[in-house]
Design an enzyme around this catalytic site. Structure first.
Site, short mmCIF file in Angstrom:
data_model
loop_
_atom_site.label_atom_id
_atom_site.label_comp_id
_atom_site.label_asym_id
_atom_site.label_seq_id
_atom_site.Cartn_x
_atom_site.Cartn_y
_atom_site.Cartn_z
N ARG A 43 1.29 9.63 2.79
CA ARG A 43 1.34 8.16 2.77
C ARG A 43 1.94 7.60 4.05
O ARG A 43 1.50 6.56 4.57
CB ARG A 43 2.13 7.68 1.55
CG ARG A 43 2.04 6.18 1.35
CD ARG A 43 2.42 5.73 -0.07
NE ARG A 43 1.83 4.44 -0.33
CZ ARG A 43 2.53 3.33 -0.52
NH1 ARG A 43 3.85 3.36 -0.50
NH2 ARG A 43 1.93 2.19 -0.74
N HIS A 47 0.04 4.93 6.39
CA HIS A 47 0.55 3.60 6.70
C HIS A 47 0.91 3.43 8.17
O HIS A 47 0.90 2.32 8.69
CB HIS A 47 1.75 3.28 5.80
CG HIS A 47 1.36 2.84 4.44
ND1 HIS A 47 2.13 2.03 3.65
CD2 HIS A 47 0.24 3.09 3.71
CE1 HIS A 47 1.51 1.81 2.49
NE2 HIS A 47 0.37 2.45 2.51
N HIS A 170 -5.35 9.56 -3.61
CA HIS A 170 -4.60 9.21 -4.82
C HIS A 170 -4.69 10.29 -5.90
O HIS A 170 -4.28 10.05 -7.03
CB HIS A 170 -5.03 7.83 -5.36
CG HIS A 170 -4.43 6.69 -4.60
ND1 HIS A 170 -4.74 5.38 -4.84
CD2 HIS A 170 -3.52 6.66 -3.59
CE1 HIS A 170 -4.06 4.60 -4.00
NE2 HIS A 170 -3.32 5.36 -3.23
N TRP A 186 -1.26 9.68 -10.86
CA TRP A 186 -2.67 9.46 -11.18
C TRP A 186 -3.24 10.59 -12.06
O TRP A 186 -4.27 10.42 -12.70
CB TRP A 186 -3.51 9.35 -9.91
CG TRP A 186 -3.36 8.04 -9.19
CD1 TRP A 186 -4.14 6.93 -9.38
CD2 TRP A 186 -2.42 7.68 -8.18
NE1 TRP A 186 -3.73 5.93 -8.53
CE2 TRP A 186 -2.69 6.35 -7.79
CE3 TRP A 186 -1.36 8.37 -7.54
CZ2 TRP A 186 -1.95 5.69 -6.79
CZ3 TRP A 186 -0.64 7.71 -6.56
CH2 TRP A 186 -0.93 6.39 -6.20
FE1 DDH Z 1 -2.16 4.70 -1.61
N1 DDH Z 1 -0.74 3.82 -2.81
N2 DDH Z 1 -3.24 2.98 -1.59
N3 DDH Z 1 -3.50 5.57 -0.36
N4 DDH Z 1 -1.02 6.39 -1.63
C1 DDH Z 1 0.39 4.42 -3.32
C2 DDH Z 1 0.75 5.73 -3.21
C3 DDH Z 1 0.06 6.67 -2.42
C4 DDH Z 1 -2.92 1.82 -2.24
C5 DDH Z 1 -1.70 1.55 -2.87
C6 DDH Z 1 -0.73 2.50 -3.16
C7 DDH Z 1 -4.63 4.98 0.12
C8 DDH Z 1 -5.18 3.77 -0.33
C9 DDH Z 1 -4.52 2.85 -1.09
C10 DDH Z 1 -1.34 7.56 -0.96
C11 DDH Z 1 -2.35 7.72 -0.01
C12 DDH Z 1 -3.34 6.78 0.27
C13 DDH Z 1 1.15 3.42 -4.03
C14 DDH Z 1 2.47 3.69 -4.74
C15 DDH Z 1 0.45 2.25 -3.94
C16 DDH Z 1 0.85 0.91 -4.55
C17 DDH Z 1 3.63 3.66 -3.75
C18 DDH Z 1 4.95 3.96 -4.42
O1 DDH Z 1 5.32 3.23 -5.36
O2 DDH Z 1 5.62 4.93 -4.02
C19 DDH Z 1 -4.05 0.90 -2.19
C20 DDH Z 1 -4.07 -0.48 -2.77
C21 DDH Z 1 -5.05 1.55 -1.51
C22 DDH Z 1 -6.43 1.05 -1.27
O3 DDH Z 1 -6.71 -0.18 -1.53
C23 DDH Z 1 -7.45 1.78 -0.91
C24 DDH Z 1 -5.20 5.80 1.15
C25 DDH Z 1 -6.46 5.43 1.96
C26 DDH Z 1 -4.40 6.93 1.25
C27 DDH Z 1 -4.52 8.09 2.19
O4 DDH Z 1 -3.63 8.83 2.37
C28 DDH Z 1 -5.76 8.35 2.93
C29 DDH Z 1 -0.45 8.62 -1.39
C30 DDH Z 1 -0.52 10.09 -0.94
C31 DDH Z 1 0.43 8.06 -2.31
C32 DDH Z 1 1.56 8.76 -3.08
C33 DDH Z 1 2.88 8.58 -2.37
C34 DDH Z 1 4.04 9.23 -3.07
O5 DDH Z 1 5.18 8.96 -2.64
O6 DDH Z 1 3.87 10.01 -4.00
#
Ligand code: DDH
Length: 285
Positions: A43, A47, A170, A186
């Site tokens: 993540r 970001h 996810h 998830w």
């Molecule tokens: Fe995500 N994501 N993501 N995400 N994401 C969250 C957690 C993780 C969105 C929202 C959230 C991608 C796309 C989207 C990962 C990877 C990727 C959380 C929760 C939210 C909210 C955070 C928290 O509470 O800790 C949304 C909206 C989108 C979208 O619209 C497409 C993408 C593209 C990726 C990627 O890596 C390519 C990962 C891994 C997590 C889990 C993190 C953790 O600490 O566990």
């Protein structure tokens, strides 16, 4: 009288396979979350990179501006300080690595070490100061739907197929109420990179969670697993759904597409040195 000068650029003085191994050694911690920092590293890499705007050619992982306020304090980045702090000793150990390279490489390690595909990666990002921080609002808002998701990812230069592949991340990790406000993983194996985001999304019945928190969905039979409103958009939007069905039935195609799209994400807006080699790292085992 002549003075010998070391003109080797900093990025060339780092052994990236060693950094890869050291990051991999930081993943496991039975007291953290589901036992691995891999998901939060993925993540962080996403970001750090997903702020890219192709029109103005600003944002992206090159400057590692995610480590500076105000970007570090944008709502979407809540909790990512945990990942940066975990990686900081490696920045001290490998003085010549840039934060941009370290954070993106940590994402590659997270994907690969948790069982995902090999992701090509190049070094040579150079860090920028806080004045290069991107404005808030460049990362997706989980409360919104398909139109918003498209706006955000088209701005970076992705198409529908790439977006559908990227959201498969996810399968990893979970939502934390104290970070995003949402709650839960998830699926049942949040520390293994699988195509379960797609299989769960299609095969389960998802119902609104009954709680005081933000609107999210839980699986009807157990309530143990979750989907964000933005996740549900991939099931209801017909063009996204074609790819969701493809990746649910074909894990190899998902792995190939994810690998290409994630590598592209980590390189958005980066001007690499001409002689920067492309690495394909070996996993630890
Ligand atoms: Fe995500 N994501 N993501 N995400 N994401 C969250 C957690 C993780 C969105 C929202 C959230 C991608 C796309 C989207 C990962 C990877 C990727 C959380 C929760 C939210 C909210 C955070 C928290 O509470 O800790 C949304 C909206 C989108 C979208 O619209 C497409 C993408 C593209 C990726 C990627 O890596 C390519 C990962 C891994 C997590 C889990 C993190 C953790 O600490 O566990």
């Amino acid at each position: 009288y002549s003075k010998q000068q070391d003109e080797t650029p900093a990025w060339k003085k780092v052994n990236y396979q060693n950094v890869y191994k050291d990051i991999a050694d930081l993943l496991e911690d039975e007291n953290y979350d589901d036992g691995s920092y891999g998901p939060v590293f993925v993540r962080l890499a996403w970001h750090a990179s997903g702020t890219y705007d192709k029109k103005t050619r600003t944002g992206g992982s090159a400057g590692a501006t995610i480590r500076h306020a105000p970007e570090s304090e944008h709502g979407a980045n809540a909790g990512l300080d945990v990942a940066r702090r975990r990686l900081e000793p490696l920045k001290q150990k490998y003085r010549n690595i840039s934060y941009g390279d370290l954070y993106t490489l940590a994402g590659v390690v997270g994907v690969q070490e948790l069982g995902g595909p090999t992701v090509q990666w190049r070094p040579g990002r150079s860090d920028k100061q806080a004045d290069a921080c991107t404005p808030d609002g460049r990362l997706p808002d989980a409360a919104q739907g398909a139109d918003h998701v498209r706006d955000i990812f088209y701005r970076m230069g992705f198409d529908d197929r790439e977006i559908a592949a990227l959201v498969g991340a996810h399968a990893l990790g979970r939502c934390h109420t104290y970070r995003s406000g949402f709650d839960g993983p998830w699926n049942a194996s949040p520390t293994v990179f699988t195509n379960f985001f797609y299989t769960e999304l299609l095969e389960n019945t998802w119902v609104p969670k009954k709680w005081d928190g933000p609107k999210q969905f839980v699986d009807k039979p157990t309530g143990a697993f979750m989907m964000l409103p933005a996740d549900m958009a991939f099931k209801t939007d017909p063009r996204f759904r074609t790819y969701i069905e493809l990746y649910a039935r074909d894990q190899d195609t998902f792995f190939n597409d994810f690998s290409a799209a994630f590598a592209k994400l980590l390189e958005l807006g980066v001007k690499f040195p001409e002689d920067a080699p492309t690495y394909r790292f070996k996993t630890l085992d």
